[in-house]
Write a protein that holds these residues in place. Structure first.
Motif, PDB file in Angstrom:
ATOM      1  N   ARG A 189       0.766  -1.260   0.100  1.00  0.00           N
ATOM      2  CA  ARG A 189      -0.096  -0.027   0.068  1.00  0.00           C
ATOM      3  C   ARG A 189       0.827   1.339   0.006  1.00  0.00           C
ATOM      4  NH1 ARG A 189      -3.544   2.611   4.289  1.00  0.00           N
ATOM      5  NH2 ARG A 189      -2.398   0.949   5.667  1.00  0.00           N
ATOM      6  N   ASN A 190       0.490   2.266  -0.910  1.00  0.00           N
ATOM      7  CA  ASN A 190       1.339   3.485  -1.120  1.00  0.00           C
ATOM      8  C   ASN A 190       0.936   4.210   0.122  1.00  0.00           C
ATOM      9  OD1 ASN A 190       1.978   6.196  -1.803  1.00  0.00           O
ATOM     10  ND2 ASN A 190       2.088   5.539  -3.751  1.00  0.00           N
ATOM     11  N   THR A 243      -0.607   7.837  -1.332  1.00  0.00           N
ATOM     12  CA  THR A 243      -1.880   7.968  -1.633  1.00  0.00           C
ATOM     13  C   THR A 243      -3.191   6.891  -1.092  1.00  0.00           C
ATOM     14  OG1 THR A 243      -1.616   6.116  -3.461  1.00  0.00           O
ATOM     15  CG2 THR A 243      -0.647   8.566  -4.139  1.00  0.00           C
ATOM     16  N   PHE A 284      -0.747  -1.314  -4.767  1.00  0.00           N
ATOM     17  CA  PHE A 284       0.020  -1.719  -5.776  1.00  0.00           C
ATOM     18  C   PHE A 284       0.792  -3.085  -5.817  1.00  0.00           C
ATOM     19  CE2 PHE A 284       3.022   0.573  -2.971  1.00  0.00           C
ATOM     20  CZ  PHE A 284       4.125  -0.469  -3.281  1.00  0.00           C
ATOM     21  N   HIS A 331       3.877  -5.476  -6.509  1.00  0.00           N
ATOM     22  CA  HIS A 331       5.320  -5.139  -6.593  1.00  0.00           C
ATOM     23  C   HIS A 331       5.952  -6.488  -7.201  1.00  0.00           C
ATOM     24  CE1 HIS A 331       9.426  -4.770  -4.372  1.00  0.00           C
ATOM     25  NE2 HIS A 331       9.478  -4.345  -5.432  1.00  0.00           N
ATOM     26  N   PHE A 338       6.632  -1.996 -10.353  1.00  0.00           N
ATOM     27  CA  PHE A 338       5.367  -1.441  -9.566  1.00  0.00           C
ATOM     28  C   PHE A 338       4.173  -0.968 -10.534  1.00  0.00           C
ATOM     29  CE2 PHE A 338       9.336  -0.094  -7.446  1.00  0.00           C
ATOM     30  CZ  PHE A 338       9.304  -0.724  -6.304  1.00  0.00           C
ATOM     31  N   GLU A 365       0.544   0.372 -10.198  1.00  0.00           N
ATOM     32  CA  GLU A 365      -0.493   1.352  -9.361  1.00  0.00           C
ATOM     33  C   GLU A 365      -1.422   2.019 -10.259  1.00  0.00           C
ATOM     34  OE1 GLU A 365      -0.189   4.304  -5.441  1.00  0.00           O
ATOM     35  OE2 GLU A 365       1.525   3.759  -6.806  1.00  0.00           O
ATOM     36  N   ARG A 393      -3.824   5.104 -11.149  1.00  0.00           N
ATOM     37  CA  ARG A 393      -3.522   6.525 -11.095  1.00  0.00           C
ATOM     38  C   ARG A 393      -4.692   7.220 -11.676  1.00  0.00           C
ATOM     39  NH1 ARG A 393       0.675   8.017  -7.705  1.00  0.00           N
ATOM     40  NH2 ARG A 393       2.639   6.782  -8.128  1.00  0.00           N
TER      41      ARG A 393
END
Length: 236
Positions: free
Chosen positions: A144-145, A148, A152, A154, A167, A169, A171
């Motif tokens: 988890r970012n 934000t 995501f 990995h 990565f 994710e 956006r």
């Protein structure tokens, strides 16, 4: 004293596989930090990885110096010990320093690296449709970012020496396609696919990270429609 921690021998833990992607050349003897060492050139067989020159201690198998070279053979990074002093014993005081002055009753919490999580809503998995020659997927996970809040995916790939991370994710806006080769040999490439950002970074040539982002695609073994349906049901 070590200039930086790049001299860890862990990066060569799969040395038995190096011959598949590199040529090993004996360059004779040398000295680093007043220590005798043996020079070995690790020459890549293609342009998908960097070359290395290593100086390994004779009295103890310690990596005393490591130089990294780009595709054209130009040096891009040097790491070495500048001074080595043998000690008979050592006591770790780092933890003592951290807790000095704290009042009684504090709670000590140990954190074992970045936590691996599962997204609360099932998301489309991605895959690298064609890996660069000599590379293989070593691990994949969801994280988890912290900025934000988005989850995501990995993916870590390696050839046994060179390593890169991919990565994926979601956006809100599309990122422009870009490839950069910053200092210290780390290359970054990024592109957007339907508001999904794909970024690759690693101690590899720019061509390698660009190849990775171009070949990172939605996993064809999953049904996009079924996945979207499950996500909608979970939201409701």
């Amino acid at each position: 004293m070590c200039i930086r921690d790049r001299l860890s021998g862990e990066r060569f833990e799969s040395a038995d596989r190096l011959a598949e992607n590199y040529r090993l050349i004996d360059l004779g003897d040398s000295r680093v930090a007043s220590q005798a060492c043996h020079l070995i050139a690790v020459v890549p067989r293609d342009d998908l990885r960097f070359g290395y020159k290593l100086c390994i201690g004779k009295s103890t198998p310690l990596l005393l110096r490591m130089s990294i070279y780009d595709e054209s053979g130009s040096p891009i990074e040097h790491n070495q010990f500048t001074k080595i002093e043998p000690i008979e014993s050592a006591r770790l005081t780092f933890q003592d320093d951290l807790t000095a002055g704290l009042e009684e009753g504090y709670e000590q919490v140990e954190i074992d690296g970045e936590p691996v999580e599962q997204p609360p809503i099932r998301q489309q998995r991605w895959t690298i449709s064609a890996l660069p020659v000599g590379y293989e997927v070593r691990s994949r996970s969801w994280r988890r970012n912290p900025v934000t809040g988005q989850y995501f995916e990995h993916i870590v790939v390696s050839d046994g020496l060179a390593t890169a991370s991919v990565f994926i994710e979601k956006r809100d806006t599309d990122a422009t396609h870009q490839v950069t080769q910053p200092d210290q040999g780390m290359a970054v490439a990024a592109r957007s696919v339907d508001a999904v950002s794909v970024t690759a970074i690693g101690d590899v040539p720019a061509a390698t990270v660009e190849y990775l982002v171009e070949h990172t695609v939605p996993d064809p073994t999953e049904s996009t429609g079924d996945s979207a349906g499950r996500q909608e049901a979970a939201v409701k």
